[in-house]
Design a protein around this motif. Structure first.
Motif, PDB file in Angstrom:
ATOM      1  N   LYS A 107       0.830  -1.217   0.000  1.00  0.00           N
ATOM      2  CA  LYS A 107       0.000   0.000   0.000  1.00  0.00           C
ATOM      3  C   LYS A 107       0.858   1.259   0.000  1.00  0.00           C
ATOM      4  CE  LYS A 107      -4.240  -1.722   2.147  1.00  0.00           C
ATOM      5  NZ  LYS A 107      -4.920  -1.938   3.447  1.00  0.00           N
ATOM      6  N   GLY A 108       1.834   1.287   0.908  1.00  0.00           N
ATOM      7  CA  GLY A 108       2.679   2.479   1.001  1.00  0.00           C
ATOM      8  C   GLY A 108       3.486   2.702  -0.261  1.00  0.00           C
ATOM      9  N   PHE A 109       4.036   1.603  -0.795  1.00  0.00           N
ATOM     10  CA  PHE A 109       4.840   1.673  -2.010  1.00  0.00           C
ATOM     11  C   PHE A 109       3.965   2.122  -3.181  1.00  0.00           C
ATOM     12  CE2 PHE A 109       7.250  -0.677  -5.466  1.00  0.00           C
ATOM     13  CZ  PHE A 109       8.338   0.171  -5.436  1.00  0.00           C
ATOM     14  N   GLY A 110       2.740   1.605  -3.225  1.00  0.00           N
ATOM     15  CA  GLY A 110       1.799   2.009  -4.280  1.00  0.00           C
ATOM     16  C   GLY A 110       1.538   3.510  -4.231  1.00  0.00           C
ATOM     17  N   CYS A 111       1.300   4.028  -3.009  1.00  0.00           N
ATOM     18  CA  CYS A 111       1.078   5.481  -2.865  1.00  0.00           C
ATOM     19  C   CYS A 111       2.307   6.247  -3.335  1.00  0.00           C
ATOM     20  CB  CYS A 111       0.810   5.853  -1.406  1.00  0.00           C
ATOM     21  SG  CYS A 111      -0.765   5.274  -0.805  1.00  0.00           S
ATOM     22  N   ALA A 112       3.493   5.748  -2.953  1.00  0.00           N
ATOM     23  CA  ALA A 112       4.740   6.440  -3.330  1.00  0.00           C
ATOM     24  C   ALA A 112       4.880   6.503  -4.847  1.00  0.00           C
ATOM     25  CB  ALA A 112       5.945   5.729  -2.715  1.00  0.00           C
ATOM     26  N   ILE A 113       4.498   5.419  -5.530  1.00  0.00           N
ATOM     27  CA  ILE A 113       4.590   5.416  -6.998  1.00  0.00           C
ATOM     28  C   ILE A 113       3.583   6.403  -7.579  1.00  0.00           C
ATOM     29  CG2 ILE A 113       4.272   4.042  -9.087  1.00  0.00           C
ATOM     30  CD1 ILE A 113       5.135   1.590  -7.491  1.00  0.00           C
ATOM     31  N   ALA A 168       5.383   5.060   2.479  1.00  0.00           N
ATOM     32  CA  ALA A 168       5.149   5.915   1.310  1.00  0.00           C
ATOM     33  C   ALA A 168       6.153   7.055   1.282  1.00  0.00           C
ATOM     34  CB  ALA A 168       3.715   6.459   1.335  1.00  0.00           C
ATOM     35  N   LEU A 169       6.387   7.643   2.447  1.00  0.00           N
ATOM     36  CA  LEU A 169       7.310   8.770   2.535  1.00  0.00           C
ATOM     37  C   LEU A 169       8.733   8.346   2.199  1.00  0.00           C
ATOM     38  CD1 LEU A 169       7.212  11.792   3.450  1.00  0.00           C
ATOM     39  CD2 LEU A 169       8.117  10.982   5.641  1.00  0.00           C
ATOM     40  N   GLY A 170       9.154   7.215   2.790  1.00  0.00           N
ATOM     41  CA  GLY A 170      10.519   6.752   2.560  1.00  0.00           C
ATOM     42  C   GLY A 170      10.758   6.382   1.113  1.00  0.00           C
ATOM     43  N   ALA A 171       9.784   5.732   0.476  1.00  0.00           N
ATOM     44  CA  ALA A 171       9.950   5.285  -0.914  1.00  0.00           C
ATOM     45  C   ALA A 171       9.789   6.450  -1.890  1.00  0.00           C
ATOM     46  CB  ALA A 171       8.933   4.188  -1.234  1.00  0.00           C
ATOM     47  N   PHE A 172       9.066   7.472  -1.454  1.00  0.00           N
ATOM     48  CA  PHE A 172       8.776   8.624  -2.317  1.00  0.00           C
ATOM     49  C   PHE A 172      10.052   9.318  -2.811  1.00  0.00           C
ATOM     50  CE2 PHE A 172       8.090  13.284  -2.413  1.00  0.00           C
ATOM     51  CZ  PHE A 172       7.150  13.370  -3.433  1.00  0.00           C
ATOM     52  N   TYR A 173      11.001   9.545  -1.906  1.00  0.00           N
ATOM     53  CA  TYR A 173      12.182  10.343  -2.272  1.00  0.00           C
ATOM     54  C   TYR A 173      13.011   9.725  -3.403  1.00  0.00           C
ATOM     55  CZ  TYR A 173      10.995  13.008   1.888  1.00  0.00           C
ATOM     56  OH  TYR A 173      10.334  13.765   2.805  1.00  0.00           O
ATOM     57  N   PRO A 174      13.445   8.467  -3.263  1.00  0.00           N
ATOM     58  CA  PRO A 174      14.230   7.923  -4.386  1.00  0.00           C
ATOM     59  C   PRO A 174      13.434   7.871  -5.688  1.00  0.00           C
ATOM     60  CG  PRO A 174      13.772   6.229  -2.744  1.00  0.00           C
ATOM     61  CD  PRO A 174      13.376   7.529  -2.126  1.00  0.00           C
ATOM     62  N   ILE A 175      12.121   7.642  -5.585  1.00  0.00           N
ATOM     63  CA  ILE A 175      11.315   7.588  -6.805  1.00  0.00           C
ATOM     64  C   ILE A 175      11.289   8.970  -7.465  1.00  0.00           C
ATOM     65  CG2 ILE A 175       8.996   7.222  -7.727  1.00  0.00           C
ATOM     66  CD1 ILE A 175       8.614   5.042  -5.628  1.00  0.00           C
ATOM     67  N   VAL A 176      11.050  10.010  -6.658  1.00  0.00           N
ATOM     68  CA  VAL A 176      11.003  11.369  -7.201  1.00  0.00           C
ATOM     69  C   VAL A 176      12.345  11.765  -7.814  1.00  0.00           C
ATOM     70  CG1 VAL A 176      11.001  13.789  -6.524  1.00  0.00           C
ATOM     71  CG2 VAL A 176       9.149  12.323  -5.820  1.00  0.00           C
TER      72      VAL A 176
END
Ligand SMILES: Nc1ncnc2c1ncn2[C@@H]1O[C@H](COP(=O)(O)OP(=O)(O)OP(=O)(O)O)[C@@H](O)[C@H]1O
Ligand SMILES: [Mg+2]
Lengths: 296, 252
Positions: A107-113, A168-176
């Motif tokens: 769920k969190g990873f999905g939100c981050a994507i 979501a927050l942690g995965a967000f940065y490298p994705i961005v």
């Protein structure tokens, strides 16, 4: 990738004389897979064997560290024991806890994507968006997710919401960061080609910038997923009453190091499998690129 | 349709040391004309073509396409780039139909045409190949097909065969002659190859460097239809001698 063994092979030259020459023999198929697996498990086998032999009476270091056989037994009970009976609170809860953690990561990873990819494309593609978003992202990025824990608990309370937020927050940065880099690096000539063919801004984003940035996006996804696993364990240890992170801390608290180690290995394997999944999707989505690198 | 008019056009690239790439260029191209821009490296050929394509803005003067000022790129001016600039993630077919597809042309209109064009450039068998699986010449043929799929009123070609070997280049020139002779589109063709310019064009504009100017316009009256056999005719050789002396390549 090919495993090659150099071997002396007699080659029949044009003169008809058989002259020995080095030739590359390519080993393929099941044999190759077996070889690779053997190579990969050699180190863990050595470590586990040493660990087992070093222990006396089922433990090392004066009882602190259980030997592998005890870890295995603990895992077995944790996985297949009957639930809700006896004094062992973990009995039979392995799969359920594993699924709790995996679901939160998903769920969190999905939100981050869903947030990270569009934001990254916007930052990489549009100067105004970059000016408006990038500074904020860059200042928030150095704050480790562990530092967000109190904030997360205050806002989401004790429960899965906070864990999902942290993932979501942690995965967000490298994705961005990776997505914006990829979007910035799109070859100008491809943009010009699309403009020349009548593509509007949205079409260019979807049909040129996105596919061109996809290799970088996948780099971001794989890094982000790793951070997602860190985040879920941290969050569950402190602020959630279920999942692998909760079991990890709880088992430590009651002195069950055998369960702690079984839990750690479970996390490692799960992280590995989820990474392989993303890698498989990447291989499929970037088939055009694999062909390219084979040619080079 | 497909007329081009440069009226006293100048282009200066701003910067710490600004570059005046084009200086007071005037050029008029009629409907269906094939004009070659010939000149040494850095004289502003690409700059001129990019202005007409709408990729860059003019600094001074007037630039009209079909009587209207050029403000941005569009499918009425199909550009063929030197390195083809195909989308590497799309196969040949999807590269060719990209233009009509994103413009919302109905599928049953563009599909037969795209199939016809693939046949014309001899790539029917490669519809599903990725650009990376093609040779340089094949890639360039896809680049031409995808532009023709939009039925542009002008073709802008920036050294499209510059990166090809001599033999492939000859077959591509023949292909372009055949295509142009059957379609009659206006063509602006940038090259630094004198033979190529004479073989293909109705008119050659010779440019000089720093600042970029058109120093001479030379009509080529070789009979049409032409083919690469024209390369050895006496008239051809006479044109070549004329241009060589113009470009000061020959010293006596
Ligand atoms: N974006 C740019 N910014 C600054 N200067 C530029 C830019 N584009 C071209 N120039 C300069 O303008 C001049 C003309 O360049 P242009 O690319 O038009 O030459 P060209 O005739 O196409 O050369 P070539 O045959 O090598 O392709 C050169 O001096 C070049 O350095
Ligand atoms: Mg150029």
């Amino acid at each position: 990738m090919t495993t090659s063994i150099e071997r002396l092979v007699a080659s029949d030259g044009p003169s008809g004389t058989a002259t020995p020459r080095r030739r590359t023999v390519v080993v393929r198929g099941p044999l190759r897979v077996v070889g690779r697996v053997l190579l990969a498990v050699a180190l863990p086998v050595v470590v586990v064997a040493t660990w087992q032999l070093a222990g006396t009476g089922g433990s090392l270091f004066g009882g602190v560290l259980p030997t592998p056989d005890r870890v295995w037994k603990a895992w077995w009970t944790w996985a297949f024991g009957t639930t809700g009976l006896g004094l062992n609170p973990y009995s039979g809860t392995w799969l359920a806890n594993l699924l709790y953690s995996a679901e939160r990561v998903a769920k969190g990873f999905g939100c981050a994507i869903l947030i990270g990819v569009p934001v990254g494309i916007a930052i990489g593609w549009n100067r105004a968006a970059a000016g408006a978003l990038d500074p904020t992202v860059q200042v928030l990025r150095p704050i480790p997710i562990t530092a967000w824990l109190p904030f997360s608990i205050a806002v989401f309370g004790i429960g899965p919401g906070g864990a999902i937020f942290l993932i979501a927050l942690g995965a967000f940065y490298p994705i961005v960061v990776n997505t914006s880099q990829g979007a910035r690096d799109v070859e100008r000539i491809l943009i010009r080609a699309a403009l020349m063919m009548g593509a509007g801004p949205f079409t260019i984003l979807r049909r040129v910038v996105l596919p061109a940035a996809l290799p970088s996006i996948f780099t971001g996804l794989r890094v982000g997923l790793g951070i997602g696993w860190t985040a879920v364990i941290v969050a569950e240890m402190v602020a959630v009453k279920s999942g692998l992170g909760y079991v990890l801390w709880d088992a430590y608290y009651v002195g069950r190091m055998d369960v702690v180690i079984a839990d750690m290995i479970t996390i490692g394997l799960l992280g590995y499998l989820s990474d392989r999944l993303v890698l498989a999707i990447e291989r499929w989505a970037l088939a055009w690129r694999r062909l390219q690198s084979h040619q080079a | 349709m497909g007329t081009v008019l440069f009226q006293n056009v100048s282009k200066t690239f701003p910067g710490v040391r600004s570059v005046r790439a084009l200086d007071d260029v005037s050029l008029s191209i009629g409907e269906g004309d094939f004009v070659a821009l010939l000149g040494p490296s850095g004289c502003g050929k690409s700059t001129l073509l990019n202005l007409l394509a709408g990729f860059d803005r003019i600094s001074d003067g007037h630039l009209l396409f079909d009587g209207r000022p050029v403000t941005r790129p569009g499918p009425d001016r199909g550009v063929v780039f030197q390195e083809a600039a195909l989308f590497p993630w799309l196969d040949v077919w999807n590269n060719v139909i990209f233009g009509p597809k994103v413009q919302g042309v109905p599928r049953d209109v563009y599909e037969p045409r795209a199939r016809e064009l693939l046949h014309l450039v001899g790539l029917d068998a490669f519809a599903e190949a990725l650009p990376v699986q093609l040779s340089g010449g094949m890639r360039q043929r896809v680049g031409i097909a995808r532009v023709l799929a939009m039925s542009p009123r002008a073709l802008l070609m920036d050294e499209p065969f510059g990166a090809l070997d001599a033999q492939t280049r000859l077959s591509m020139q023949q292909l372009l002659l055949d295509v142009w002779q059957s379609l009659g589109t206006t063509v602006l063709f940038v090259t630094h190859d004198i033979d190529e310019a004479i073989l293909l064009s109705d008119r050659i504009c010779v440019m000089s460097a720093r600042p970029g100017r058109i120093v001479r316009t030379l009509p080529i009256a070789l009979p049409r239809p032409r083919s690469i056999a024209s390369l050895t005719s006496p008239e051809f050789v006479a044109y070549k001698a004329d241009i060589l002396s113009e470009m000061n390549v020959v010293h006596h």
